[in-house]
Write a protein that holds these residues in place. Structure first.
Motif, mmCIF file in Angstrom:
data_model
loop_
_atom_site.group_PDB
_atom_site.id
_atom_site.type_symbol
_atom_site.label_atom_id
_atom_site.label_comp_id
_atom_site.label_asym_id
_atom_site.label_seq_id
_atom_site.Cartn_x
_atom_site.Cartn_y
_atom_site.Cartn_z
ATOM 1 N N THR A 199 0.830 -1.202 0.000
ATOM 2 C CA THR A 199 0.000 0.000 0.000
ATOM 3 C C THR A 199 0.865 1.254 0.000
ATOM 4 N N ALA A 214 -0.623 2.138 -8.314
ATOM 5 C CA ALA A 214 -1.930 2.042 -7.654
ATOM 6 C C ALA A 214 -3.088 2.118 -8.641
ATOM 7 N N LEU A 226 -7.736 1.066 0.881
ATOM 8 C CA LEU A 226 -7.741 0.153 2.031
ATOM 9 C C LEU A 226 -8.489 0.824 3.176
ATOM 10 N N PHE A 279 -11.346 -3.416 1.354
ATOM 11 C CA PHE A 279 -10.993 -2.357 0.419
ATOM 12 C C PHE A 279 -12.240 -1.860 -0.286
ATOM 13 N N THR A 282 -5.272 5.417 2.173
ATOM 14 C CA THR A 282 -4.302 4.401 1.795
ATOM 15 C C THR A 282 -4.806 3.642 0.570
ATOM 16 N N VAL A 309 -3.997 0.600 -2.526
ATOM 17 C CA VAL A 309 -3.267 -0.632 -2.811
ATOM 18 C C VAL A 309 -2.372 -0.412 -4.023
ATOM 19 N N THR A 310 -1.117 -0.843 -3.926
ATOM 20 C CA THR A 310 -0.177 -0.667 -5.036
ATOM 21 C C THR A 310 0.344 -1.982 -5.591
#
Length: 263
Positions: A4, A186, A199, A205, A231, A233-234
């Motif tokens: 993240t 992301a 997130l 999520f 935040t 997610v990557t």
């Protein structure tokens, strides 16, 4: 295994890269000569019959339009007038003189490039050497085949190393100020929209559609869809492994503008 990153504000510098060439442009040189000759003819016609004066003025306008179409700004045309002679650096280079760099800028980069921007040029045949210059004009017409416009920059040539028709790697750095950004990793591009996964809690999520701005240094500006401090997610594997959940997430956006999913 989910990675993240925070949505945060940071100073963004966009580097525009292009490949240019040192100009050899006898067509422009000749057009400058024609313009200067038309100015002289117009001046000589000042005491003549109205028809002759009008014809001389039309020749000046025609020659000036030609210079504009060849890429000279009004400021550069005025410089030609003041010098009273065409620019010989369009034909050959001299130590202690200057040269012109012609380089294409793609359509989506046009809003970022301005007259007066600084250019740094590296010549492949001269490793370690860099040449500084300034953008002096931007062509008024887009090339329909390459979807680009040509910029013209003046480079100093103190030792005479730069020669007409040499190629150089040019870069223009633009300070874009502080922007709200997310890492490029992301973003899940579906072709029609850009989705990120926010997130919310452990293994929970939420998909969001985001509107993106400029991209620079592996980050993208977020115009809307996210708030600072959230935040995202990557992990690319996370998105790829979650095809079924992604499909459900997109359906959720279609029906309700957003939907939560458990991990």
């Amino acid at each position: 295994g989910v990675k993240t990153a925070l949505v945060q504000r940071r100073s963004v510098t966009k580097t525009i890269r292009t490949v240019g060439r040192i100009a050899y442009d006898p067509v422009l040189y000749q057009a400058q000569e024609e313009y200067l000759q038309s100015l002289l003819a117009s001046k000589k016609a000042e005491g003549s019959e109205p028809e002759i004066k009008e014809q001389a003025a039309k020749l000046v306008d025609s020659a000036k339009i030609k210079l504009r179409l060849l890429g000279l700004s009004d400021e550069l045309i005025l410089e030609v007038e003041k010098s009273g002679k065409p620019d010989r650096s369009l034909l050959y280079s001299e130590a202690g003189g200057r040269v012109w760099l012609y380089a294409p800028i793609y359509e989506y980069e046009i809003p970022l490039v301005k007259v007066g921007d600084q250019v740094e040029v590296e010549i492949p045949s001269m490793p370690g050497e860099t040449f500084q210059g300034t953008v002096r004009s931007i062509d008024p017409v887009l090339d329909p085949m390459t979807r680009s416009v040509r910029i013209r920059a003046i480079l100093g040539n103190p030792e005479g190393l730069l020669k007409p028709e040499m190629y150089g790697n040019a870069s223009i750095k633009k300070e874009l100020g502080e922007k709200l950004v997310i890492p490029e990793e992301a973003i899940f591009a579906t072709g029609e929209r850009n989705i990120v996964f926010v997130l919310l809690a452990a293994n929970e999520f939420e998909p969001r559609e985001v509107i993106l701005g400029v991209g620079a240094d592996n980050f993208y500006e977020v115009k809307s869809g996210l708030r600072e401090g959230e935040t995202v997610v990557t992990s690319g594997n996370f998105l790829i492994d979650s095809e079924s959940r992604l499909k459900a997430a997109l359906e959720g956006i279609e029906t309700s503008g957003g939907h939560r999913h458990g991990g």
